[in-house]
Motif scaffolding. Structure first.
Motif, mmCIF file in Angstrom:
data_model
loop_
_atom_site.group_PDB
_atom_site.id
_atom_site.type_symbol
_atom_site.label_atom_id
_atom_site.label_comp_id
_atom_site.label_asym_id
_atom_site.label_seq_id
_atom_site.Cartn_x
_atom_site.Cartn_y
_atom_site.Cartn_z
ATOM 1 N N GLU A 183 0.510 -1.245 0.092
ATOM 2 C CA GLU A 183 0.397 -0.129 -0.032
ATOM 3 C C GLU A 183 0.836 1.197 0.220
ATOM 4 O O GLU A 183 0.507 2.482 -0.779
ATOM 5 C CB GLU A 183 -0.813 -0.253 0.914
ATOM 6 C CG GLU A 183 -2.538 -1.111 0.995
ATOM 7 C CD GLU A 183 -2.872 -1.294 2.858
ATOM 8 O OE1 GLU A 183 -2.418 -0.124 3.114
ATOM 9 O OE2 GLU A 183 -3.736 -2.174 2.514
ATOM 10 N N ARG A 184 2.047 1.247 0.814
ATOM 11 C CA ARG A 184 2.715 2.302 0.796
ATOM 12 C C ARG A 184 3.430 2.706 -0.809
ATOM 13 O O ARG A 184 3.611 3.579 -0.839
ATOM 14 C CB ARG A 184 4.115 1.987 2.129
ATOM 15 C CG ARG A 184 3.494 2.157 3.405
ATOM 16 C CD ARG A 184 4.902 2.546 4.048
ATOM 17 N NE ARG A 184 5.808 1.538 4.016
ATOM 18 C CZ ARG A 184 5.684 0.186 4.394
ATOM 19 N NH1 ARG A 184 4.752 -0.169 5.940
ATOM 20 N NH2 ARG A 184 6.794 -0.285 4.171
ATOM 21 N N ASN A 185 3.786 1.279 -1.113
ATOM 22 C CA ASN A 185 4.477 1.397 -2.381
ATOM 23 C C ASN A 185 3.598 1.716 -3.585
ATOM 24 O O ASN A 185 3.760 1.675 -4.476
ATOM 25 C CB ASN A 185 5.597 1.005 -2.889
ATOM 26 C CG ASN A 185 6.657 0.789 -1.775
ATOM 27 O OD1 ASN A 185 7.268 2.033 -1.467
ATOM 28 N ND2 ASN A 185 6.458 0.227 -0.221
ATOM 29 N N GLY A 186 2.339 1.751 -3.918
ATOM 30 C CA GLY A 186 1.585 1.385 -4.084
ATOM 31 C C GLY A 186 1.053 0.469 -5.458
ATOM 32 O O GLY A 186 0.748 0.521 -6.846
ATOM 33 N N TYR A 187 1.332 -1.137 -4.910
ATOM 34 C CA TYR A 187 1.689 -2.132 -5.759
ATOM 35 C C TYR A 187 -0.047 -2.490 -5.429
ATOM 36 O O TYR A 187 -0.688 -2.566 -4.682
ATOM 37 C CB TYR A 187 2.751 -3.153 -4.515
ATOM 38 C CG TYR A 187 4.599 -2.809 -4.885
ATOM 39 C CD1 TYR A 187 4.498 -1.856 -6.176
ATOM 40 C CD2 TYR A 187 5.393 -2.999 -4.210
ATOM 41 C CE1 TYR A 187 6.134 -1.340 -5.415
ATOM 42 C CE2 TYR A 187 6.116 -2.099 -3.737
ATOM 43 C CZ TYR A 187 6.913 -1.579 -4.894
ATOM 44 O OH TYR A 187 7.726 -1.307 -5.141
ATOM 45 N N ASP A 188 -0.263 -3.129 -6.381
ATOM 46 C CA ASP A 188 -0.988 -4.326 -5.909
ATOM 47 C C ASP A 188 -0.444 -5.654 -5.255
ATOM 48 O O ASP A 188 -0.003 -6.340 -6.081
ATOM 49 C CB ASP A 188 -2.137 -4.486 -7.231
ATOM 50 C CG ASP A 188 -2.862 -5.070 -7.565
ATOM 51 O OD1 ASP A 188 -2.544 -6.494 -7.573
ATOM 52 O OD2 ASP A 188 -4.260 -5.536 -7.484
ATOM 53 N N ILE A 189 -0.821 -6.179 -4.456
ATOM 54 C CA ILE A 189 -0.345 -7.042 -4.299
ATOM 55 C C ILE A 189 -0.083 -8.018 -4.593
ATOM 56 O O ILE A 189 0.476 -9.170 -4.702
ATOM 57 C CB ILE A 189 -0.745 -7.637 -2.381
ATOM 58 C CG1 ILE A 189 -0.638 -8.562 -1.532
ATOM 59 C CG2 ILE A 189 -2.851 -8.028 -2.986
ATOM 60 C CD1 ILE A 189 -0.702 -8.382 0.140
ATOM 61 N N SER A 190 -1.113 -8.885 -5.196
ATOM 62 C CA SER A 190 -1.335 -9.829 -6.589
ATOM 63 C C SER A 190 -0.671 -9.674 -7.320
ATOM 64 O O SER A 190 0.602 -10.939 -7.941
ATOM 65 C CB SER A 190 -2.935 -10.126 -6.724
ATOM 66 O OG SER A 190 -3.824 -10.372 -6.036
ATOM 67 N N MET A 191 -0.393 -8.255 -8.038
ATOM 68 C CA MET A 191 0.493 -8.409 -9.313
ATOM 69 C C MET A 191 2.214 -8.385 -9.054
ATOM 70 O O MET A 191 2.814 -9.240 -9.484
ATOM 71 C CB MET A 191 0.033 -7.154 -9.766
ATOM 72 C CG MET A 191 1.651 -6.458 -11.060
ATOM 73 S SD MET A 191 0.126 -5.059 -11.658
ATOM 74 C CE MET A 191 -0.986 -4.813 -12.166
ATOM 75 N N ARG A 192 2.290 -7.822 -7.742
ATOM 76 C CA ARG A 192 3.638 -7.957 -6.839
ATOM 77 C C ARG A 192 3.665 -9.446 -7.283
ATOM 78 O O ARG A 192 5.278 -10.272 -7.143
ATOM 79 C CB ARG A 192 3.269 -7.319 -5.950
ATOM 80 C CG ARG A 192 4.919 -7.000 -4.908
ATOM 81 C CD ARG A 192 5.870 -6.158 -5.596
ATOM 82 N NE ARG A 192 7.037 -6.002 -4.909
ATOM 83 C CZ ARG A 192 8.359 -6.181 -5.407
ATOM 84 N NH1 ARG A 192 8.180 -5.409 -7.026
ATOM 85 N NH2 ARG A 192 9.391 -5.849 -4.830
#
Length: 76
Positions: free
Chosen positions: A44-53
């Motif tokens: 969330e802090r880095n603007g990532y989508d957890i699934s995509m990451r």
């Protein structure tokens, strides 16, 4: 005419969804709640989508393994 076009769109959408379900798999893992919360927070802090990451990390690990096997094969 409009009804026929809507039916065609619905049929195409159903077909696309069926094809997507064959291309996409699901995974269920057990992970410590604190670890998961920390990772969610990081994403969330880095603007990532957890699934995509996670998909990205999995793909990089597979790519590295292929690269390592290729180098190892050339050395032997």
């Amino acid at each position: 005419m409009t009804l026929a076009l809507e039916n065609q769109k619905d049929s195409k959408m159903e077909k696309d969804m069926m094809e997507d379900s064959r291309r996409v798999g699901n995974i269920t893992i057990r992970i410590d709640k604190k670890l998961l919360d920390d990772y969610k927070s990081l994403c969330e802090r880095n603007g990532y989508d957890i699934s995509m990451r996670l998909r990205f990390l999995i793909q990089k690990e597979i790519d590295f393994e292929k690269w390592f096997e290729n180098i190892n094969h050339k050395l032997n």
